[in-house]
Design an enzyme around this catalytic site. Structure first.
Site, PDB file in Angstrom:
ATOM      1  CB  CYS A 366      -0.930   0.008   1.213  1.00  0.00           C
ATOM      2  SG  CYS A 366      -0.063   0.014   2.799  1.00  0.00           S
ATOM      3  CD  GLU A 401      -2.962  -2.139  -1.230  1.00  0.00           C
ATOM      4  OE1 GLU A 401      -2.067  -2.999  -1.395  1.00  0.00           O
ATOM      5  OE2 GLU A 401      -3.329  -1.743  -0.109  1.00  0.00           O
TER       6      GLU A 401
END
Length: 411
Positions: A366, A401
Site C-alpha cells: 500500500c 496498491e
C-alpha cells in the site's frame, strides 16, 4: 512579496521569506498528491493544483532543497480541473485529487510509480496501466472518524485530520468516498458520541469505527464480522485490518493468484492476517502455508480455512525473526506472497526470505515508496522484476496498491 508576519522559531529564511507570495507554473504531481513547480530551478510544492496551471502560493517552509507553500489562487486553471464533490475538500486531509478527473488520476498515479522506480531505485521497468476501481466514489467499506478531548461549551468535531495538521480535527458529517450505508449510519453514531461526551464520560479523544458488510454496519471493534471475496468467506473482528474497497477486491486477489501460480506447487503467505491470500489462492497450489506473527489473527485464519473446507492450508504462528523456520516446502517449487504494513519489509524478514530463496515472490504494497526501496534489495539478491501492476483501491486520494512480481533468476 514579503510578509511581516512573524515566522516560526525554526523557519529557514532562504530562499523565500515566511508567508511570501510567489507565482509559479505547476509541472507535475508528486506521489504525495502535491503540485510540483519551480522558480529559477528551485522546487516548490503546492497542494490542490494541477500540472499546466499557473498559481499563487504562500510559502510556509523552506527546506535544504525545496520549499512548501499553500495554494492562494489558481491564475490559469487546467482543463482537467473539476469541481470537487465534497465541500470539505482542501480542508479535510482525507482526499488529495477530487479536483482532478478520474482518468487523469489513474495516469498520474502510474507515472508516479514509474518515477519512484527510476529516481529512488534506479530501476527501469515498465509499469502497467492502473486497474481502476469499479466505483470511484462511495467505495470505502470502513471509516474511522476521530475526536479530541471534549471541552465544555465547545462543539465536538468528529471527523478526520485537517490538511497539514497532526492534531486538528475537521468535523465530517458526510464522506463521499464512504459507502452509502456508512453515511446513513454516521449521523446516529455522531449524535450518540456527542450525548456521551456531554455527560462527561470522555477524558480524552477517541476513534470511532464504522464498517459495512453484507450483514449491516458495525461499530463495535470486537464484533465478529464476515466478508465474502469470490466464493471465499472470511470471518474476523470488525476492528481488524481487511481491504476496504470490496468492489475491486475480487480482481485484485485474482491478479495476485495468477502471478503467484504457474510452475510453483507450494505457496507461503508470509503476512497472512486472517487469511485472505492464503485461502483465496489455495485452489492454485498443492499446499499452502500462511505465516502470521499475531496469534489471534492466526486463529481467525485457521477457523476460516476450516469453515471453507480448505484441507491443504496450514496456518503457522512465528515471530518476525523466524518466519520461514517452520516452512518445509522446497524453495525451488514455492511462491511467496508478502503484504507488509506501510513501512515495508524489515531487514530481518528480507534476510530470511533471501536465505530461503523461493522461486517467485509476489509483493503487495500500500506504499510504493517502501516497496520500491525493498525492490532494490530483491534485485541485488538474485531476483528480477517480472511485472509491476498498480491497482487504484483508493480513488480521489494519493494512495494506491502496487503488486510487484519477482522471479529468482536461476530458477
Amino acid at each position: 512579496m514579503p510578509n511581516d508576519r512573524k515566522p516560526p522559531r525554526n523557519f529557514r529564511p532562504e530562499p523565500f521569506s515566511y508567508h511570501e507570495i510567489v507565482e509559479l507554473e505547476i509541472d507535475s504531481l508528486s506521489n504525495l498528491g502535491l503540485g510540483v513547480g519551480r522558480i529559477d530551478g528551485w522546487v516548490v510544492f503546492v497542494p490542490f493544483c494541477l500540472p499546466g496551471e499557473r498559481v499563487q502560493a504562500r510559502i510556509w517552509k523552506n527546506e535544504a532543497s525545496c520549499s512548501h507553500g499553500d495554494l492562494v489562487s489558481v491564475i490559469n486553471p487546467s482543463p482537467e480541473r473539476q469541481k470537487p464533490s465534497c465541500t470539505l475538500f482542501t480542508t479535510c486531509g482525507g482526499c488529495q485529487y477530487q479536483h482532478l478527473g478520474y482518468e487523469a488520476q489513474l495516469r498520474w498515479k502510474r507515472r508516479q510509480v514509474s518515477e519512484l522506480l527510476e529516481h529512488m531505485a534506479g530501476i527501469e521497468h515498465p509499469v502497467e496501466e492502473l486497474i481502476p476501481s469499479p466505483e470511484a466514489w462511495h467505495y470505502r467499506s470502513k471509516i474511522t472518524p476521530h475526536f479530541q478531548k471534549p471541552r465544555p461549551g465547545q462543539e465536538l468535531n468528529i471527523g478526520f485530520l485537517a490538511v497539514g495538521s497532526r492534531s486538528k480535527i475537521v468535523d465530517v458529517p458526510h464522506c463521499p468516498i464512504a459507502m452509502d450505508s456508512l453515511n446513513e449510519a454516521l449521523p446516529m453514531e455522531r449524535e450518540r458520541i456527542r450525548q456521551v461526551a456531554a455527560q462527561g464520560k470522555y477524558r480524552k479523544g477517541a476513534t470511532l469505527l464504522l464498517r459495512a458488510t453484507g450483514q449491516g454496519v458495525h461499530t463495535n471493534p470486537r464484533e465478529v464480522v464476515q466478508e465474502k471475496v469470490g466464493d471465499l468467506s472470511s470471518r474476523f473482528l470488525a476492528g481488524d485490518f481487511f481491504q476496504n474497497n470490496p468492489f475491486i477486491l475480487p480482481s485484485f486477489v485474482e491478479h495476485v493468484a495468477n502471478e503467484a501460480a504457474g510452475k510453483s506447487r507450494f505457496l507461503v503467505d508470509a503476512y497472512c492476517g486472517s487469511g485472505l491470500f492464503a485461502l483465496s489462492l489455495s485452489n492454485r497450489f498443492e499446499q499452502v502455508a500462511g505465516v502470521e506473527v499475531s496469534e489471534s489473527s492466526a486463529d481467525w485464519a485457521r477457523q476460516n480455512a476450516k469453515e471453507n473446507a480448505l484441507a491443504n492450508v496450514t496456518i503457522l504462528t512465528a515471530s518476525a525473526e523466524h518466519v520461514f523456520e517452520k516452512v518445509e516446502f522446497p524453495a525451488i517449487e514455492t511462491s511467496v506472497v508478502i503484504d507488509p504494513p506501510r513501512k515495508g519489509c524489515g531487514p530481518e524478514f528480507l534476510e530470511q526470505l533471501f536465505a530461503y530463496g523461493p522461486r517467485r515472490v509476489v509483493y503487495v504494497s500500500c506504499n510504493p515508496s517502501t516497496q520500491i526501496r525493498d525492490l532494490q534489495e530483491f534485485t541485488s539478491h538474485g531476483y528480477s522484476i517480472q511485472k509491476i501492476q498498480p491497482f487504484d483501491l483508493f480513488p480521489q486520494t494519493k494512495h494506491l496498491e502496487c503488486v510487484a512480481t519477482l522471479q529468482r533468476t536461476n530458477s
